[in-house]
Design a protein around this motif. Structure first.
Motif, PDB file in Angstrom:
ATOM      1  N   LEU A  22       0.832  -1.209   0.000  1.00 34.84           N
ATOM      2  CA  LEU A  22       0.000   0.000   0.000  1.00 34.84           C
ATOM      3  C   LEU A  22       0.863   1.254   0.000  1.00 34.84           C
ATOM      4  O   LEU A  22       0.650   2.173  -0.800  1.00 34.84           O
ATOM      5  CB  LEU A  22      -0.938   0.019   1.213  1.00 34.84           C
ATOM      6  N   ASP A  23       1.852   1.308   0.891  1.00 38.68           N
ATOM      7  CA  ASP A  23       2.728   2.486   0.979  1.00 38.68           C
ATOM      8  C   ASP A  23       3.479   2.719  -0.332  1.00 38.68           C
ATOM      9  O   ASP A  23       3.558   3.847  -0.830  1.00 38.68           O
ATOM     10  CB  ASP A  23       3.737   2.332   2.125  1.00 38.68           C
ATOM     11  N   ALA A  24       4.053   1.659  -0.896  1.00 39.88           N
ATOM     12  CA  ALA A  24       4.844   1.793  -2.127  1.00 39.88           C
ATOM     13  C   ALA A  24       3.971   2.205  -3.304  1.00 39.88           C
ATOM     14  O   ALA A  24       4.363   3.053  -4.111  1.00 39.88           O
ATOM     15  CB  ALA A  24       5.562   0.480  -2.428  1.00 39.88           C
ATOM     16  N   VAL A  25       2.791   1.626  -3.414  1.00 42.53           N
ATOM     17  CA  VAL A  25       1.899   1.943  -4.540  1.00 42.53           C
ATOM     18  C   VAL A  25       1.388   3.378  -4.449  1.00 42.53           C
ATOM     19  O   VAL A  25       1.329   4.089  -5.451  1.00 42.53           O
ATOM     20  CB  VAL A  25       0.737   0.924  -4.621  1.00 42.53           C
ATOM     21  N   VAL A  26       1.053   3.818  -3.256  1.00 37.16           N
ATOM     22  CA  VAL A  26       0.603   5.199  -3.085  1.00 37.16           C
ATOM     23  C   VAL A  26       1.730   6.166  -3.449  1.00 37.16           C
ATOM     24  O   VAL A  26       1.495   7.194  -4.089  1.00 37.16           O
ATOM     25  CB  VAL A  26       0.082   5.439  -1.650  1.00 37.16           C
ATOM     26  N   GLU A  27       2.949   5.818  -3.082  1.00 33.49           N
ATOM     27  CA  GLU A  27       4.087   6.686  -3.393  1.00 33.49           C
ATOM     28  C   GLU A  27       4.396   6.711  -4.888  1.00 33.49           C
ATOM     29  O   GLU A  27       4.631   7.766  -5.473  1.00 33.49           O
ATOM     30  CB  GLU A  27       5.318   6.225  -2.614  1.00 33.49           C
ATOM     31  N   GLU A  28       4.406   5.552  -5.529  1.00 31.60           N
ATOM     32  CA  GLU A  28       4.805   5.452  -6.941  1.00 31.60           C
ATOM     33  C   GLU A  28       3.626   5.626  -7.912  1.00 31.60           C
ATOM     34  O   GLU A  28       3.843   5.839  -9.101  1.00 31.60           O
ATOM     35  CB  GLU A  28       5.490   4.103  -7.207  1.00 31.60           C
ATOM     36  N   ARG A  29       2.408   5.441  -7.424  1.00 28.55           N
ATOM     37  CA  ARG A  29       1.191   5.557  -8.251  1.00 28.55           C
ATOM     38  C   ARG A  29       1.139   4.527  -9.372  1.00 28.55           C
ATOM     39  O   ARG A  29       0.648   4.792 -10.466  1.00 28.55           O
ATOM     40  CB  ARG A  29       1.051   6.969  -8.841  1.00 28.55           C
ATOM     41  N   GLU A  30       1.674   3.319  -9.079  1.00 26.69           N
ATOM     42  CA  GLU A  30       1.596   2.240 -10.053  1.00 26.69           C
ATOM     43  C   GLU A  30       1.597   0.891  -9.352  1.00 26.69           C
ATOM     44  O   GLU A  30       2.100   0.749  -8.245  1.00 26.69           O
ATOM     45  CB  GLU A  30       2.741   2.322 -11.066  1.00 26.69           C
ATOM     46  N   ILE A  31       0.981  -0.069 -10.051  1.00 25.88           N
ATOM     47  CA  ILE A  31       0.907  -1.452  -9.594  1.00 25.88           C
ATOM     48  C   ILE A  31       1.562  -2.291 -10.680  1.00 25.88           C
ATOM     49  O   ILE A  31       1.467  -1.975 -11.866  1.00 25.88           O
ATOM     50  CB  ILE A  31      -0.578  -1.866  -9.407  1.00 25.88           C
ATOM     51  N   TRP A  32       2.218  -3.359 -10.287  1.00 26.92           N
ATOM     52  CA  TRP A  32       2.885  -4.224 -11.254  1.00 26.92           C
ATOM     53  C   TRP A  32       2.201  -5.577 -11.324  1.00 26.92           C
ATOM     54  O   TRP A  32       1.822  -6.152 -10.301  1.00 26.92           O
ATOM     55  CB  TRP A  32       4.351  -4.398 -10.867  1.00 26.92           C
ATOM     56  N   ILE A  33       2.027  -6.065 -12.548  1.00 26.03           N
ATOM     57  CA  ILE A  33       1.460  -7.390 -12.804  1.00 26.03           C
ATOM     58  C   ILE A  33       2.454  -8.147 -13.682  1.00 26.03           C
ATOM     59  O   ILE A  33       3.465  -7.593 -14.114  1.00 26.03           O
ATOM     60  CB  ILE A  33       0.083  -7.298 -13.505  1.00 26.03           C
TER      61      ILE A  33
END
Length: 126
Positions: A22-33
């Motif tokens: 959650l913290d990393a995604v909020v900071e970077e504004r991206e999700i990896w698949i």
């Protein structure tokens, strides 16, 4: 604990990895698949309970590490706005959950797409 930061994070339990995600995604504004050569995303069906889910990671290095033995899977980024706008509805419609940050030997945090969106939006509000 290892000196390798990647390994240290992967050694966390499912809840700790969820919070890290959650913290990393909020900071970077991206999700990896992960996608295959045909650009089809990886979907996993649990042997234990038959739950189907989309595995997601907070960074390309984690996705790549997970796929290192697969051969034809590669990390692909999904912007957070695209995830909210397109993926949440599509995953819900298809009956897929989200497997947040699989890796290591720890348990996996599985959640609904709507719940993940809500958790991310709550964190972004601060």
């Amino acid at each position: 604990m290892s000196d390798n930061p990647l390994a240290q994070i992967l050694e966390m339990d499912g809840e700790e990895r969820y919070d890290y995600f959650l913290d990393a995604v909020v900071e970077e504004r991206e999700i990896w698949i992960l996608v295959n050569a045909d650009n089809q995303f990886l979907k996993i069906v649990s042997d234990e309970d038959g739950v189907a889910y989309l595995p997601v990671w907070p960074g390309s290095e984690f996705a790549a590490d997970y796929a290192k033995d697969s051969g034809d899977l590669s990390p692909k980024t999904v912007s957070l706005p695209d995830f909210f706008r397109k993926w949440v509805a599509g995953l819900s419609r298809d009956g897929l959950d989200v497997g947040v940050f699989p890796g290591g030997q720890g348990e996996l945090w599985i959640t609904s797409p709507d719940e993940l969106k809500r958790d991310l939006q709550e964190l972004m509000a601060f």
